[in-house]
Design a protein around this motif. Structure first.
Motif, short mmCIF file in Angstrom:
data_model
loop_
_atom_site.label_atom_id
_atom_site.label_comp_id
_atom_site.label_asym_id
_atom_site.label_seq_id
_atom_site.Cartn_x
_atom_site.Cartn_y
_atom_site.Cartn_z
N THR A 13 -18.26 -34.01 2.84
CA THR A 13 -18.57 -34.96 1.83
C THR A 13 -20.31 -35.39 1.73
O THR A 13 -20.66 -35.78 2.92
N LYS B 97 -23.17 -38.01 -0.28
CA LYS B 97 -23.09 -39.37 -0.88
C LYS B 97 -23.09 -39.23 -2.15
O LYS B 97 -23.82 -38.25 -2.88
N GLU C 235 -20.15 -38.38 4.65
CA GLU C 235 -20.96 -38.78 3.45
C GLU C 235 -22.70 -38.63 3.62
O GLU C 235 -23.34 -39.52 3.77
N ASN D 137 -18.91 -32.04 -3.11
CA ASN D 137 -18.05 -32.15 -2.04
C ASN D 137 -17.20 -31.05 -1.80
O ASN D 137 -16.68 -30.57 -2.72
#
Length: 470
Positions: free
Chosen positions: A79, A81, A101, A155
């Motif tokens: 994933t 941000k 992230e 993602n």
């Protein structure tokens, strides 16, 4: 019930087609083999579909093939941000082995086998090639890359590595569990995804044995480099043009398709052409002209089967998609140039089983309405089909599993019947079946191919012309 065409149709089952009444509609419309895509659905879902197909098989009295398609190793980023980030050509980005992230300086790529195999100059393709980056530096836990084609990275998008052979088994833990389940159900074929090298086929064969036919899905450039060995170790081949078209240039896909069809014909192995064949019919009741031409091209190439994916699995018009594919195949096979194009792409004479090969030429010479092939393993029928004869092949076998697998073979109309025990039995059974199945009438001449001793695999050595009913 028999098809008035030679090439076969594989239809993928999904939410749009899993109901028993829709499965029947698809079979009546022309589906010969059903594909269960184990990238989606639960074991319970697939078990229900499998049971419905076997019930349909009993109801209609016709063998139906079932192909289990394993997901294979899916390589994805983690994933990022805010769920997405934009990259532009010339920009430097970094992939890292750990983290969560990430941003452009630390995009998570949780696959250590990539970091062990990738080299400077190699490319990574993200999101089906929408983003393309070139490796310019690396360490044990990071890869620095320069963006060549920019777009948005979101993602869990997939990653392809066209120039890199990964030390990665094509069978994940999920695949192994799915495979055990499929074999317990009794699937007829198992398709192995993301084959890279011949060893992948050996690994799968060790688990499958002879309980199902093994299909090599060709979607990696590394597989193309070892294609002869991969074909030799397979029972059939699928040209999976989706991922293959991401990892090799688009303009090379048509030529590769022709090469693969020819190589499979030479090796006497069925070949399936797959991906996006009638893609617009996911949402529309008719295909584009280009899609119709794509299906026809596969038929002119001599492919054994063409496949529907989302069109029949999740589209709005699953029955219409099968009907359209059936119509395109029949129209192509009846075109005045079809035979001459097939003959121009003839794979050359096979050096074994001369009686099986001669059957095709003899049937055409005497204008026989059919060739009857008594086959224990399916090989006799496959060798006849290799010649792409102008007449249908009535493939007679005592083995129910073989009858189902023959639903993937060009020109074969498979029938399960008891083994023959003598020449008189062979003549009587051939006469009975060609009339019962609607291929010939009383007094027609048909060609019969069998092996002596009868019922033993690998003994194709007998060729006869019989008069039906005499």
């Amino acid at each position: 019930m028999h098809r008035y065409r030679r090439a076969k149709i594989v239809a993928t089952v999904g939410p749009a087609s899993a109901a028993p009444e829709m499965l029947k509609a698809l079979f009546v419309a022309g589906a010969d083999t059903f594909r269960l895509n184990f990238s989606h659905g639960t074991h319970e879902d697939h078990a229900k579909v499998h049971a419905a197909i076997r019930t349909l098989e009993q109801e209609l009295g016709r063998p139906i093939g079932i192909l289990q398609d394993l997901q294979g190793p899916k390589i994805r980023i983690g994933t990022v941000k805010d769920g997405k980030l934009s990259v532009t050509p010339g920009e430097r980005i970094r992939f890292v082995l750990g983290g969560a992230e990430g941003d452009k300086e630390a995009i998570p790529l949780p696959h250590p086998e990539i970091f062990a195999a990738v080299m400077p100059g190699h490319h990574l393709l993200l999101d089906d090639g929408r983003v393309r980056v070139k490796v310019v530096g690396l360490g044990s836990d990071y890869i620095d890359a320069e963006v060549e084609i920019g777009s948005v990275i979101s993602n869990r998008k997939g990653v392809n590595l066209p120039g890199t052979v990964l030390d990665l088994s094509p069978l994940t833990a999920k695949d192994r569990a799915d495979l055990a389940f499929g074999l317990e159900l009794g699937v007829d074929w198992v398709a192995l995804s993301f084959v890279q090298q011949p060893g992948d086929m050996l690994e799968a064969r060790g688990l499958i044995g002879d309980r199902a036919g093994l299909v090599a899905k060709i979607e990696k450039p590394s597989a193309l480099e070892k294609i002869d060995d991969i074909i030799r170790l397979s029972d059939a081949v699928m040209v999976a043009r989706g991922d293959l078209g991401v990892e090799i240039p688009h303009e090379e896909v048509p030529g590769r398709q022709k090469e693969l069809v020819r190589a499979c014909r030479l090796a006497v192995k069925p070949v399936i052409i797959a991906t996006q064949m009638l893609d617009s019919m996911i949402n529309a009741p008719t295909p584009t002209r280009a899609e119709a031409s794509d299906v026809a091209t596969a038929i002119y190439d001599g492919a054994d089967a063409v496949m529907l994916s989302a069109e029949s699995a999740s589209g709005l018009y699953p029955r219409e998609a099968v009907e359209m594919m059936d119509r395109i195949i029949r129209s192509t096979e009846h075109h005045k140039l079809y035979r001459s194009i097939l003959q121009a792409t003839e794979a050359g004479e096979e050096q074994t089983a001369p009686h099986a090969v001669a059957a095709a030429d003899l049937a055409e010479a005497i204008h026989a309405p059919a060739i009857v092939a008594f086959t224990s393993s399916g090989t006799t029928a496959a060798r006849i089909a290799r010649k792409r004869p102008a007449v249908p092949i009535l493939a007679v076998t005592a083995d129910r599993d073989v009858a189902r697998r023959l639903c993937l073979l060009w020109g074969a109309h498979s029938v399960q019947a008891a083994d023959i025990a003598s020449y008189d039995d062979m003549v009587a059974r051939a006469s009975e079946l060609v009339m019962a199945e609607g291929f010939a009438n009383q007094s027609d001449l048909v060609v019969v191919v069998a092996g002596v001793p009868f019922g033993k695999a690998g003994t194709t050595n007998n060729l006869r012309v019989i008069e039906v009913g005499r």
